[in-house]
Design a protein around this motif. Structure first.
Motif, short mmCIF file in Angstrom:
data_model
loop_
_atom_site.label_atom_id
_atom_site.label_comp_id
_atom_site.label_asym_id
_atom_site.label_seq_id
_atom_site.Cartn_x
_atom_site.Cartn_y
_atom_site.Cartn_z
N LYS A 640 0.82 -1.22 0.00
CA LYS A 640 0.00 0.00 0.00
C LYS A 640 0.85 1.27 0.00
O LYS A 640 0.34 2.36 -0.27
N LEU A 641 2.13 1.12 0.30
CA LEU A 641 3.04 2.26 0.28
C LEU A 641 3.49 2.62 -1.14
O LEU A 641 4.06 3.69 -1.36
N TRP A 642 3.27 1.71 -2.10
CA TRP A 642 3.75 1.94 -3.46
C TRP A 642 3.02 3.11 -4.10
O TRP A 642 1.81 3.26 -3.96
N TYR A 643 3.80 3.94 -4.79
CA TYR A 643 3.26 5.22 -5.28
C TYR A 643 3.90 5.53 -6.63
O TYR A 643 5.13 5.47 -6.77
N GLU A 644 3.06 5.83 -7.60
CA GLU A 644 3.57 6.24 -8.92
C GLU A 644 2.97 7.59 -9.26
O GLU A 644 1.77 7.82 -9.09
N GLN A 651 8.93 13.66 -15.71
CA GLN A 651 9.37 12.28 -15.78
C GLN A 651 8.63 11.43 -14.75
O GLN A 651 8.25 11.92 -13.68
N PRO A 652 8.41 10.16 -15.06
CA PRO A 652 7.70 9.30 -14.10
C PRO A 652 8.51 9.05 -12.83
O PRO A 652 9.75 8.97 -12.87
N MET A 653 7.84 8.96 -11.72
CA MET A 653 8.44 8.61 -10.44
C MET A 653 7.68 7.42 -9.87
O MET A 653 6.45 7.36 -9.98
N LEU A 699 12.24 2.42 -8.45
CA LEU A 699 12.41 3.24 -7.24
C LEU A 699 13.86 3.69 -7.08
O LEU A 699 14.12 4.78 -6.58
N LEU A 700 14.83 2.84 -7.49
CA LEU A 700 16.23 3.25 -7.43
C LEU A 700 16.49 4.45 -8.33
O LEU A 700 17.20 5.40 -7.96
N LYS A 701 15.90 4.43 -9.52
CA LYS A 701 16.05 5.57 -10.44
C LYS A 701 15.41 6.82 -9.84
O LYS A 701 15.95 7.93 -9.97
N VAL A 705 17.57 10.29 -8.88
CA VAL A 705 17.28 11.60 -9.49
C VAL A 705 16.75 12.59 -8.47
O VAL A 705 17.19 13.74 -8.40
N ASN A 706 15.82 12.15 -7.63
CA ASN A 706 15.09 13.08 -6.76
C ASN A 706 15.87 13.51 -5.52
O ASN A 706 15.74 14.64 -5.05
N ASN A 707 16.67 12.63 -4.95
CA ASN A 707 17.27 12.88 -3.64
C ASN A 707 18.69 13.39 -3.69
O ASN A 707 19.35 13.52 -2.67
N ARG A 708 19.17 13.68 -4.86
CA ARG A 708 20.55 14.14 -5.01
C ARG A 708 20.71 15.57 -4.51
O ARG A 708 19.89 16.44 -4.76
N THR A 709 21.80 15.77 -3.76
CA THR A 709 22.17 17.10 -3.29
C THR A 709 23.64 17.33 -3.66
O THR A 709 24.32 16.41 -4.10
N PRO A 710 24.16 18.55 -3.46
CA PRO A 710 25.57 18.78 -3.78
C PRO A 710 26.56 17.90 -3.03
O PRO A 710 27.69 17.73 -3.47
#
Length: 843
Positions: A640-644, A651-653, A699-701, A705-710
């Motif tokens: 139930k935690l799965w989310y698209e 881009q799709p997440m 989810l790895l992709k 992409v989403n959680n990258r910081t400097p």
């Protein structure tokens, strides 16, 4: 030179780059508001063994002592400089083997004219350093002579891992066309009976300010079994130090029994033949050391090497509760009168084997990495991963808080949080399993046994623990409200619930490490829901990698008890424990969760699978069937935690959201980086993945992409990529980045995996954090009070969780095994044992 090449290829800095990394780019400490962590001494090597070692700085000075879990800062500049060797070539001027800028000394306790007390130093452009932990080298290029100071550790030796000694091998090369007569003087300050002052009495850290004794010095020279040296002792204690060299026909050796640390060049004057000019009396009021001069004539274009042993014979490990525990090495060297000297003999006889075996293990690691498709054609990448792996070995030398005569050991979470073997943290690292499997099994057993412990004594938690005023106010308010005593579990409650797993095995703040009582008081961990799943996975993992399957059978009843307690925390009955709503529930104790959360859900599914596998091993069919039924329910809830969705860039997440919330409140769609931790550890013990490959890749992709910081991949980011509210969520955790990198690699995203590793390599090796890996760093440069420019900052250093990098070795081998045997249900224990032993137990 062959050995130098073996070491320097892993990590080498030359000239100005040393200053850039360790001074200009040095990472600061983040001010958390309520707490500012210890600024760990910068380190290139640790000389000694578990629970007892000296910290060697990038300048080649001894800048700290680690003794039974205590970090002792040796900040006195004359003390540090008294550990620097100097050299004289022919009849030239003496030169200290360091690039330390003597004329920069400005502390009130320093000399007004320091150049009058010391010899000139080597220009930094002529200095290089290399690190391949536990080995290190400092190299100095003089006009026609090159000198290497090589640090050799016993840590990875076959039989002398626990010897509190190190060897410095001096390699001198004559680059001229004529013979040279070279004298090297190796001084060593006495750290015997050192004075310790608690550095921050209001904080929980276990750090001290150290200064050398100024009374009671007893120094004497000795000759024994082909070596010559000096024993440094005290009339006030039984501790001793030794420096010694082998007697050889080509070496002229002289011994300086004592020199004043604050009178370096006058007390260490040498004659034209390399002998010391005069002896120095020991007079109270001075701190002292001892020194050895070695003079050798080197033919043109030739090289000569000689070793110097440094031994710390501090037989007792002493703690705040006045308990003293003998060190492990006292079993091997029972004769007190000769022990220190015999340890020096052993070190000088066997150090070449230490070096050979250490290099062999390092070669095995590099070779193993090269077998993977990711690094088969990427030698530089394999070298980078190797140095990251080597770097974590420093944890064994720095964080060990006890090693007794029975081989029992404990290791600190860190010097800031001096809890022994915090279970939520140690779970991430296979370092102990790889290097000291018997110690790992013993520690794992302690946490299994903790399940049966119960302690109804009430205690305060969180900020109340050290605030008597708040305690008094709370007790009055509790009485007035009529609430049940103990109901405020994170304020005032029982110490330990039966069935719960200890968080740790005690804090050094409260006493010796072998008391085996959980003493983490920031939160009440009886209600944490990650501790048992991590323990269940750890038990199965340890049994499979060591071949001691009886470990499961012997502890099965207790493990079932722990599981049943855990499932009692599933208050809503959805099949996954969620703990108490709105309260801290796991290792991420700064991140609010509500309902089912992705971190614990993934762990719990892996835990159920581990319990099923262990039920099969023990033949407990009824429990196996019960766990299998529960697995179906848990997986349905987890799903139930799965989310698209679609990201801000169109881009799709796709990923598992952070948590479901409770009755519509608290649902959190943040992207959580560490959401595959259970799957990661399940795969890494030779078991097949429990999530569809397509879903994991998606989810790895998304995370990448989403959680990258400097500064790396943040613990969590909002689904639009922006920062979350909690500090832990904002921060870049090194271990979760290693888990991410390994999962990316395992699932075929090789280039992304390498990017994560490169960022971690930059954090550690571009910012002066060698041998001091942080738990986490801030996601961006920041400018704190008192700082002139924005820069990088870490939270706490010398942390065990980044030992997670060791799973790259096991996952790579496991992936190859699956390629060979794709139809196998799981990888047998025998094959896992071979993976470990082929790397870490060379014959």
């Amino acid at each position: 030179m062959a050995i130098t090449n073996q070491i320097q290829r892993f990590y080498t800095l030359r000239g100005k780059k040393i200053n850039d990394v360790y001074v200009k780019n040095r990472m600061g400490v983040h001010n958390q508001g309520h707490y500012l962590s210890v600024s760990s001494p910068q380190t290139i090597a640790k000389q000694g063994t578990l629970t007892l070692s000296m910290v060697l700085s990038p300048s080649g000075t001894v800048s700290g002592l680690i003794d039974a879990g205590s970090l002792i800062f040796l900040n006195d500049n004359p003390l540090q400089l008294a550990s620097i060797p100097f050299v004289r070539i022919d009849d030239g001027d003496a030169c200290m083997l360091t690039s330390f800028e003597i004329d920069s000394l400005r502390n009130p306790d320093d000399f007004p004219l320091p150049e009058n007390y010391y010899y000139p130093t080597v220009e930094q452009k002529n200095v290089s350093l290399s690190i391949a932990t536990p080995l290190a080298e400092l190299r100095y290029r003089l006009e026609k002579t090159e000198i290497t100071r090589r640090i050799v550790s016993s840590l990875l030796s076959k039989t002398e891992q626990f010897l509190p000694a190190s060897v410095e091998e001096y390699e001198i090369t004559n680059r001229s066309n004529s013979p040279q007569t070279v004298t090297v003087v190796i001084p060593m300050p006495s750290l015997v009976n050192i004075v310790r002052k608690i550095s921050r009495p209001r904080e929980q850290d276990y750090t001290f300010l150290g200064s050398c004794a100024v009374t009671g010095h007893i120094h004497e020279t000795f000759t024994r079994d082909g070596i010559k040296g000096i024993r440094m002792g005290s009339s006030f204690c039984d501790d001793r130090m030794v420096i010694a060299v082998p007697e050889r026909d080509d070496l002229l050796i002289d011994l300086q029994e004592a020199f004043r640390l604050r009178n370096y060049n006058q007390d260490l004057v040498i004659n034209s033949d390399g002998r010391f000019h005069h002896a120095n009396p020991i007079i109270d009021g001075n701190d002292y050391g001892a020194a050895i001069s070695v003079t050798v004539t080197i033919a043109a274009r030739a090289t000569v090497t000689f070793p110097v042993a440094k031994v710390l014979d501090f037989p007792m490990q002493k703690y705040s509760d006045n308990v003293s525990i003998p060190r492990r090495y006292t079993v091997d060297f029972p004769d007190v009168s000769t022990r220190d000297q015999l340890m020096a003999v052993t070190a000088l006889r066997n150090y070449s084997e230490w070096l050979k075996r250490t290099i062999k293990i390092q070669e095995n690691i590099l070779f193993s990495l090269g077998l993977s498709s990711t690094y088969r054609d990427d030698k530089d990448g394999a070298i980078m991963i190797s140095r990251l792996l080597f770097n974590e070995l420093s944890y064994l030398l720095s964080n060990a808080s006890v090693l007794d005569t029975k081989g029992q050991a404990r290791f600190l979470e860190c010097f800031d949080y001096p809890f022994n073997n915090s279970a939520d943290v140690d779970f991430y690292s296979k370092l102990l399993l790889a290097v000291f499997p018997e110690i790992e099994l013993d520690l794992c057993k302690k946490f299994v046994d903790s399940i049966n412990d119960k302690d109804d004594e009430l205690r305060f938690y969180h900020s109340y623990i050290s605030d008597p005023v708040s305690q008094q106010h709370y007790l009055k308010e509790l009485q007035d409200s009529g609430r049940e005593i103990g109901s405020d579990i994170h304020i005032y409650a029982a110490k330990k619930s039966e069935g719960a797993v200890y968080h740790d095995l005690g804090s050094l703040t409260f006493g010796n490490p072998l008391r085996d009582k959980s003493e983490y008081t920031w939160y009440n961990t009886s209600y944490w829901i990650d501790l048992f799943p991590k323990l269940a996975l750890r038990v199965l993992r340890d049994a499979k990698y060591t071949g001691k399957i009886d470990f499961i059978t012997e502890n099965w009843e207790t493990l079932k008890k722990g599981f049943n307690y855990l499932i009692s925390l599933d208050f809503d009955g959805d099949g996954i424990p969620e703990g108490r709503a709105g309260e801290v529930r796991n290792t991420y104790d700064n991140i609010p969760f509500a309902g089912v959360d992705v971190y614990d859900a993934n762990l719990f599914v892996a835990c159920l699978l581990a319990m099923i596998r262990m039920a099969e091993i023990t033949g407990d069919i009824a429990e196996k069937e019960r766990f299998e039924k529960m697995l179906g329910t848990a997986q349905a809830t987890y799903d139930k935690l799965w989310y698209e969705t679609t990201g801000k860039d169109g881009q799709p997440m796709a990923y598992y959201i952070t948590c479901t919330g409770v009755q519509g409140e608290g649902r959190n769609t943040d992207v959580f980086t560490d959401q595959l931790v259970g799957l990661w550890q399940w795969i890494a013990m030779g078991e097949k993945p429990f999530l569809p490959q397509e879903r994991v890749v998606k989810l790895l992709k998304t995370i990448f992409v989403n959680n990258r910081t400097p500064m790396g991949w943040a613990t969590a980011r909002k689904e639009d990529g922006s920062s979350v509210e909690s500090d832990q969520g904002k921060d870049v955790w090194i271990a979760s980045n290693y888990v991410l990198a390994q999962m990316l690699d395992f699932y075929g995203l090789e280039s992304e995996s390498k990017e994560v590793y490169r960022m971690m390599d930059k954090i550690i090796f571009d910012h002066g954090n060698s041998l001091n890996t942080a738990e986490s760093v801030r996601p961006e440069y920041e400018k704190q009070v008192g700082e002139k420019v924005a820069g990088p900052h870490y939270i706490v250093a010398s942390y065990p969780r980044p030992g997670a990098i060791y799973d790259i070795l096991f996952l790579n081998a496991i992936k190859r095994e699956w390629d060979l045997n794709p139809d196998s249900s799981f990888i047998e224990s025998e094959k896992l044992q071979v993976i470990r032993s082929e790397i870490f137990n060379p014959q």
